[in-house]
Every structure is written in structure tokens, then in C-alpha cells.
Motif scaffolding. Structure first.
Motif, PDB file in Angstrom:
ATOM      1  N   GLU A  97       0.833  -1.208   0.000  1.00  0.00           N
ATOM      2  CA  GLU A  97       0.000   0.000   0.000  1.00  0.00           C
ATOM      3  C   GLU A  97       0.870   1.261   0.000  1.00  0.00           C
ATOM      4  O   GLU A  97       0.600   2.222  -0.735  1.00  0.00           O
ATOM      5  CB  GLU A  97      -0.924  -0.009   1.215  1.00  0.00           C
ATOM      6  CG  GLU A  97      -2.028  -1.066   1.146  1.00  0.00           C
ATOM      7  CD  GLU A  97      -2.900  -1.043   2.384  1.00  0.00           C
ATOM      8  OE1 GLU A  97      -2.662  -0.156   3.254  1.00  0.00           O
ATOM      9  OE2 GLU A  97      -3.787  -1.893   2.506  1.00  0.00           O
ATOM     10  N   ILE A  98       1.915   1.267   0.821  1.00  0.00           N
ATOM     11  CA  ILE A  98       2.810   2.423   0.860  1.00  0.00           C
ATOM     12  C   ILE A  98       3.576   2.550  -0.456  1.00  0.00           C
ATOM     13  O   ILE A  98       3.808   3.664  -0.956  1.00  0.00           O
ATOM     14  CB  ILE A  98       3.775   2.293   2.055  1.00  0.00           C
ATOM     15  CG1 ILE A  98       2.992   2.333   3.372  1.00  0.00           C
ATOM     16  CG2 ILE A  98       4.834   3.392   2.018  1.00  0.00           C
ATOM     17  CD1 ILE A  98       3.847   2.122   4.600  1.00  0.00           C
ATOM     18  N   ALA A  99       3.955   1.425  -1.055  1.00  0.00           N
ATOM     19  CA  ALA A  99       4.678   1.470  -2.322  1.00  0.00           C
ATOM     20  C   ALA A  99       3.803   2.041  -3.440  1.00  0.00           C
ATOM     21  O   ALA A  99       4.289   2.781  -4.303  1.00  0.00           O
ATOM     22  CB  ALA A  99       5.168   0.071  -2.690  1.00  0.00           C
ATOM     23  N   LEU A 100       2.514   1.726  -3.434  1.00  0.00           N
ATOM     24  CA  LEU A 100       1.612   2.298  -4.438  1.00  0.00           C
ATOM     25  C   LEU A 100       1.480   3.805  -4.277  1.00  0.00           C
ATOM     26  O   LEU A 100       1.305   4.534  -5.253  1.00  0.00           O
ATOM     27  CB  LEU A 100       0.235   1.631  -4.344  1.00  0.00           C
ATOM     28  CG  LEU A 100       0.151   0.171  -4.822  1.00  0.00           C
ATOM     29  CD1 LEU A 100      -1.235  -0.394  -4.570  1.00  0.00           C
ATOM     30  CD2 LEU A 100       0.517   0.064  -6.301  1.00  0.00           C
ATOM     31  N   ARG A 101       1.587   4.280  -3.048  1.00  0.00           N
ATOM     32  CA  ARG A 101       1.491   5.717  -2.801  1.00  0.00           C
ATOM     33  C   ARG A 101       2.806   6.441  -3.107  1.00  0.00           C
ATOM     34  O   ARG A 101       2.797   7.540  -3.674  1.00  0.00           O
ATOM     35  CB  ARG A 101       1.095   5.955  -1.341  1.00  0.00           C
ATOM     36  CG  ARG A 101       0.869   7.422  -1.002  1.00  0.00           C
ATOM     37  CD  ARG A 101       0.297   7.595   0.384  1.00  0.00           C
ATOM     38  NE  ARG A 101       1.221   7.178   1.423  1.00  0.00           N
ATOM     39  CZ  ARG A 101       1.043   6.114   2.197  1.00  0.00           C
ATOM     40  NH1 ARG A 101      -0.016   5.334   2.029  1.00  0.00           N
ATOM     41  NH2 ARG A 101       1.920   5.797   3.137  1.00  0.00           N
ATOM     42  N   GLU A 102       3.941   5.828  -2.766  1.00  0.00           N
ATOM     43  CA  GLU A 102       5.235   6.470  -2.964  1.00  0.00           C
ATOM     44  C   GLU A 102       5.779   6.290  -4.389  1.00  0.00           C
ATOM     45  O   GLU A 102       6.609   7.085  -4.831  1.00  0.00           O
ATOM     46  CB  GLU A 102       6.256   5.923  -1.963  1.00  0.00           C
ATOM     47  CG  GLU A 102       5.908   6.196  -0.512  1.00  0.00           C
ATOM     48  CD  GLU A 102       6.002   7.669  -0.159  1.00  0.00           C
ATOM     49  OE1 GLU A 102       6.728   8.405  -0.858  1.00  0.00           O
ATOM     50  OE2 GLU A 102       5.347   8.082   0.812  1.00  0.00           O
ATOM     51  N   GLN A 103       5.353   5.198  -5.083  1.00  0.00           N
ATOM     52  CA  GLN A 103       5.780   4.910  -6.454  1.00  0.00           C
ATOM     53  C   GLN A 103       7.306   4.836  -6.608  1.00  0.00           C
ATOM     54  O   GLN A 103       7.909   5.541  -7.419  1.00  0.00           O
ATOM     55  CB  GLN A 103       5.223   5.960  -7.417  1.00  0.00           C
ATOM     56  CG  GLN A 103       3.717   5.899  -7.604  1.00  0.00           C
ATOM     57  CD  GLN A 103       3.266   4.596  -8.260  1.00  0.00           C
ATOM     58  OE1 GLN A 103       3.861   4.139  -9.219  1.00  0.00           O
ATOM     59  NE2 GLN A 103       2.217   4.002  -7.702  1.00  0.00           N
ATOM     60  N   PRO A 104       7.978   3.960  -5.834  1.00  0.00           N
ATOM     61  CA  PRO A 104       9.434   3.803  -6.032  1.00  0.00           C
ATOM     62  C   PRO A 104       9.711   2.938  -7.258  1.00  0.00           C
ATOM     63  O   PRO A 104       8.868   2.162  -7.708  1.00  0.00           O
ATOM     64  CB  PRO A 104       9.876   3.104  -4.746  1.00  0.00           C
ATOM     65  CG  PRO A 104       8.675   2.307  -4.338  1.00  0.00           C
ATOM     66  CD  PRO A 104       7.465   3.097  -4.760  1.00  0.00           C
ATOM     67  N   LYS A 105      10.914   3.069  -7.789  1.00  0.00           N
ATOM     68  CA  LYS A 105      11.340   2.235  -8.900  1.00  0.00           C
ATOM     69  C   LYS A 105      11.979   0.931  -8.434  1.00  0.00           C
ATOM     70  O   LYS A 105      12.016  -0.054  -9.173  1.00  0.00           O
ATOM     71  CB  LYS A 105      12.343   2.994  -9.778  1.00  0.00           C
ATOM     72  CG  LYS A 105      11.754   4.212 -10.487  1.00  0.00           C
ATOM     73  CD  LYS A 105      10.723   3.784 -11.521  1.00  0.00           C
ATOM     74  CE  LYS A 105      10.202   4.998 -12.286  1.00  0.00           C
ATOM     75  NZ  LYS A 105       9.169   4.594 -13.287  1.00  0.00           N
ATOM     76  N   ILE A 106      12.492   0.933  -7.200  1.00  0.00           N
ATOM     77  CA  ILE A 106      13.153  -0.243  -6.658  1.00  0.00           C
ATOM     78  C   ILE A 106      12.893  -0.305  -5.155  1.00  0.00           C
ATOM     79  O   ILE A 106      12.888   0.724  -4.476  1.00  0.00           O
ATOM     80  CB  ILE A 106      14.663  -0.226  -6.968  1.00  0.00           C
ATOM     81  CG1 ILE A 106      15.352  -1.470  -6.406  1.00  0.00           C
ATOM     82  CG2 ILE A 106      15.325   1.041  -6.463  1.00  0.00           C
ATOM     83  CD1 ILE A 106      16.787  -1.612  -6.837  1.00  0.00           C
ATOM     84  N   ILE A 107      12.649  -1.519  -4.659  1.00  0.00           N
ATOM     85  CA  ILE A 107      12.367  -1.750  -3.238  1.00  0.00           C
ATOM     86  C   ILE A 107      13.276  -2.869  -2.742  1.00  0.00           C
ATOM     87  O   ILE A 107      13.473  -3.874  -3.427  1.00  0.00           O
ATOM     88  CB  ILE A 107      10.896  -2.135  -3.001  1.00  0.00           C
ATOM     89  CG1 ILE A 107       9.952  -1.058  -3.525  1.00  0.00           C
ATOM     90  CG2 ILE A 107      10.632  -2.378  -1.522  1.00  0.00           C
ATOM     91  CD1 ILE A 107       8.490  -1.438  -3.410  1.00  0.00           C
ATOM     92  N   VAL A 108      13.823  -2.699  -1.550  1.00  0.00           N
ATOM     93  CA  VAL A 108      14.597  -3.741  -0.877  1.00  0.00           C
ATOM     94  C   VAL A 108      13.803  -4.229   0.321  1.00  0.00           C
ATOM     95  O   VAL A 108      13.344  -3.413   1.141  1.00  0.00           O
ATOM     96  CB  VAL A 108      15.983  -3.229  -0.447  1.00  0.00           C
ATOM     97  CG1 VAL A 108      16.638  -4.195   0.539  1.00  0.00           C
ATOM     98  CG2 VAL A 108      16.882  -3.048  -1.647  1.00  0.00           C
ATOM     99  N   ILE A 109      13.610  -5.546   0.434  1.00  0.00           N
ATOM    100  CA  ILE A 109      12.915  -6.172   1.560  1.00  0.00           C
ATOM    101  C   ILE A 109      13.957  -6.924   2.377  1.00  0.00           C
ATOM    102  O   ILE A 109      14.520  -7.922   1.921  1.00  0.00           O
ATOM    103  CB  ILE A 109      11.818  -7.146   1.082  1.00  0.00           C
ATOM    104  CG1 ILE A 109      10.849  -6.445   0.115  1.00  0.00           C
ATOM    105  CG2 ILE A 109      11.080  -7.730   2.259  1.00  0.00           C
ATOM    106  CD1 ILE A 109      10.033  -5.354   0.757  1.00  0.00           C
TER     107      ILE A 109
END
Length: 455
Positions: A161-173
Motif C-alpha cells: 500500500e505504501i509502495a503504491l502511494r510512494e511509487q518507487p522504482k526499486i524496493i529492498v525487503i
């Protein structure tokens, strides 16, 4: 109230069973089946499993209708990291990176994202460390911290949900073992949670074009922890390896849908973080001042490039009833087979000798091009013959004593000539029509010819 249902899932391969049993019939492992609570089953159709590979239209296309435009890649800022990934990070891909605790996985990803955040939106999600701990590491490494967005969360639903709002190009989990989904009624780290969390994040990455890098834990034997299906659902699987007493780290790809597998990248751990090593052959060739019996340099092929490493063998009289065969960095079963070939076709009996093999630098050699090097190293140590320091050897040895060719023979010789080697013993089929300048190439077809070349 619906009754919760349970299943029994194998921790190694992810196969589920209706009841508990001692051995998994799928992977043949013992005592790996655990009970997992699945929760109440509803008949409501979920849309979470639609469009797993990125397209949710459900339309059928022929091959000539598919767009073949090259997928753009994101440069990580590390040439060695890009090499292992096949040229960079592909948008919408799911990457799994594993390694032993303290190997430097989080350090590598933090350095990468701090650099990428200067040109594109990036999100670093930490579930094991606090935000203060990550900030302290970034400050210690003198990394730019003004653009990278941080999130401390373990719920996959909240992260998406936060990623849809922030729209990053790359995410690290960091890491997948502590993530959980509310629909799965089991504790974080269980087989069901790891499997569903990874599948949800992979589906989210492909549907939204966001590259996701997941950090995975490893088991005692060094393999990735969790169900085997975890490696099947992601696009790229890499392992970050390194001994605690060595400052060098190796990054190797085991699966890559966008590049070559078994690609190797070398890094050096410094007080300012990881630094890539542009010429790893120079590291693994740091030999002793005086030449000693049993030491030979070989050229192995790692992914898309040759690599020069030193192989050391010590053959000594055995004081026990059963001689020891210890191989570090190479296959012990291959060593036993080559000893039998040496006895049958070379006339050398080592049944009363201890044989110790070591690949210098902690490199793991799995290809068969090291066969001839290993045989000549054993003969050198057994007969106390000091081989020339400018000699390089490679070739595969068959059970009948023949020397078989290996791929990319010319490229291996060119790499050896760049590092000053002037003589090579290679399979006869690998002898080039024109040898590299200043190098004498000796081609051998049988084991007896290779042993004669040592004299």
C-alpha cells in the motif's frame, strides 16, 4: 464460525501432505514436515492471483504479436553487481539475495540504494533492524542519506500500500523471513508465510513494474532457507559468500532469467563498505615467494569471464589405516575418481597417502576443467617436483585417461598471457592455431603425455 484447517508442509521443498509423516516423499528428506494452520477456507474468489506474470488482461496472443522491445536495466553503481545480474536490474523483476550472517548483504544493498536514490525514487524496507541502526551504518559508510526513503514494517499488505502511494522504482525487503500476510494464519518465518509473502511481492513487482530485491536467510549447509518453491517464483537468485577471516566476498548467481548463471562478482570489505574488485585474478594469484611442489595455477570459467586461481595439493604418508582425502574448494568425489585414474593409467599408487587439496582464496571450483590441474598437482607433490611459476594448466580428464577439451580454451589462454604466464599444458583440441604472444602451449591427448610434460 468456520473451523481452522491445517496442513503438513515440508520445510525443504514446500510439498504439502494431508497428514504428518516422517519422510517427505517428494525430496526424500527426513523430519522436515511441520504442521501449518491455513485458517478458514472461503469460497470468495481472490484477485490476488490474477496477472501473476505482469499481465492481467487474460488475452491470448501469438508469438509474433508480442512486443520484443528490450527491457531497460537499472545500473546499480557496481560493475561486479551488474555483471552478476546480467547487465543491471530489470524493472519489474524479483531478486533474491542470500548469504551467511555478516557476509555484507545489507551493506551491499544499502550502498546500492543510497546511490540509486539520487536519480530515482527508492524504498528500503527493514524488518530486522531499526531505522536508527540502518542510519548509523549509512553514516559510518559516509553514504548520501538525503534521498533514500526508509520504512520499518513487516506486513506485506502495508508495504505494498505504501509502495503504491510512494511509487518507487526499486524496493529492498530485508528480510523475507520476517514478512507476513494477514490472510495466512501462521507465524512469520514459517513455510506458508515465506512462500505466500514472496509470491505476493513477486506478483506486485510484475504488475507495477517495480524491481524488488528480497534478502533471504541461509541454512547451516549454506543453502537458502525456506521452501524450494521460493527460488522458483523469483526471477534471479544470487548468493553472497565470504569467510569471516577474509576481507573478500563473492557474489554468484544460481538462477537468472535475464542473464547467465554462475556469474561471479568479487568485492572487498573495507571500513567504508564494500568495494568491487576489477581484477580478481590478481587477488587469487598472490603466491608465495618461493615455488613449492603441489602448487599449480589453473584457469576456470566463471559465467562469462576466465578466472585464474591457484590449486595446492599436499600428498603425505598416511599414519592411519584409512588415508584421508580432504578437498576444500573442489569436489571430493571428483578427487577420489581422479586418484583411481592416476593409478590405472598413470602407474602411481597413492592408496597409502593422505591427499589434501585446497583452492587458494576461498573460491569454489565446480567445473571439470580443473581435473588436469588437480592430477598434475598431486604428481608434483608426490614426487616433490617443483613446477614453473609461469605454468598454467586446464583440461578435463576421462576415466580412460584421455584429456578432453573444455569450452573457451582460447579465451583462457589469453587471460593467462595477460598475467605473465609463458607456458600452458592444455588438451590437444584446445591448442589454438596461433598461440598468444610469448606463450608456449603444449597440447596433450592422454594422461601419460601430460605426465611426460612435467619432466
Amino acid at each position: 464460525m468456520a473451523k481452522n484447517k491445517t496442513a503438513y508442509v515440508c520445510n525443504e521443498c514446500g510439498q504439502d501432505f494431508p497428514r504428518w509423516q516422517g519422510q517427505c516423499s517428494a525430496c526424500q528428506e527426513w523430519n522436515t514436515i511441520t504442521e501449518v494452520r491455513l485458517g478458514a477456507v472461503t469460497a470468495v474468489k481472490s484477485s490476488n492471483f490474477s496477472g501473476y506474470a505482469g499481465s492481467s488482461g487474460g488475452s491470448v496472443q501469438t508469438l509474433d504479436q508480442i512486443d520484443l522491445n528490450e527491457v531497460p536495466r537499472i545500473a546499480t553503481g557496481f560493475v561486479e553487481f551488474d555483471r552478476v545480474l546480467g547487465g543491471g536490474i530489470v524493472a519489474g523483476s524479483a531478486i533474491l539475495i542470500g548469504g551467511h550472517p555478516g557476509a555484507g548483504k545489507s551493506t551491499l544493498l544499502l550502498q546500492t540504494l543510497c546511490g540509486l536514490a539520487q536519480t530515482m525514487p527508492a524504498l528500503y524496507v527493514t524488518g530486522e533492524e531499526s531505522l536508527q541502526q540502518v542510519a548509523m551504518r549509512a553514516h559510518r559508510l559516509s553514504l548520501p542519506t538525503d534521498k533514500l526513503k526508509m520504512l520499518s514494517e513487516t506486513s506485506v499488505d502495508v508495504i505494498c500500500e505504501i509502495a503504491l502511494r510512494e511509487q518507487p522504482k526499486i524496493i529492498v525487503i530485508d528480510s523475507i523471513q520476517v514478512m507476513h500476510i494477514s490472510d495466512v494464519q501462521s507465524s512469520p518465518g514459517s513455510v506458508a508465510q515465506v512462500r505466500e509473502s514472496a509470491a505476493f511481492l513477486t506478483r506486485f513487482a510484475k504488475q507495477n513494474g517495480i524491481a524488488i530485491i528480497m534478502v533471504g536467510h541461509v541454512t547451516k549447509d549454506g543453502s537458502l532457507a525456506g521452501p524450494k518453491v521460493l527460488e522458483h517464483c523469483i526471477d534471479c537468485s544470487v548468493m553472497f559468500e565470504g569467510d569471516s577471516d577474509s576481507r573478500y566476498r563473492t557474489l554468484r548467481s544460481h538462477k537468472n532469467r535475464f542473464g547467465a548463471i554462475n556469474e561471479l562478482g568479487v568485492f572487498a570489505m573495507t571500513e567504508k563498505g564494500l568495494r568491487e574488485v576489477a581484477n580478481p585474478s590478481a587477488i587469487f594469484l598472490s603466491r608465495a615467494d618461493e615455488a613449492a611442489p603441489g602448487s599449480v595455477v589453473m584457469v576456470v570459467w566463471e559465467g562469462t569471464r576466465p578466472l585464474l586461481v591457484e590449486l595446492q595439493v599436499l600428498v603425505d604418508q598416511s599414519m592411519a589405516g584409512h588415508p584421508r582425502r580432504i578437498a576444500v574448494g573442489t569436489d571430493a568425489n571428483r578427487l577420489a575418481m581422479l586418484l583411481a585414474v592416476l593409478h590405472r593409467h598413470g602407474g602411481l599408487q597413492m592408496s597409502d597417502q593422505d591427499v589434501f587439496v585446497n583452492v587458494v582464496g576461498g573460491v569454489k571450483v565446480s567445473e571439470t576443467s580443473a581435473d588436469l590441474t588437480l592430477l598434475l598437482s598431486m604428481v608434483s607433490s608426490f614426487r616433490s617436483i617443483v613446477l614453473p611459476r609461469d605454468l598454467v594448466v586446464f583440461g578435463e580428464v576421462g576415466l580412460s585417461g584421455e584429456i578432453r577439451p573444455v569450452p573457451n580454451g582460447t579465451e583462457r589462454l589469453i587471460e593467462a598471457a595477460k598475467h605473465g604466464f609463458t607456458r600452458a599444458i592444455v588438451p590437444k583440441a584446445n591448442v589454438p592455431k596461433k598461440a598468444p604472444a610469448g606463450m608456449e602451449v603444449v597440447g596433450v591427448a592422454k594422461l601419460s603425455e601430460a605426465l611426460d610434460a612435467l619432466v
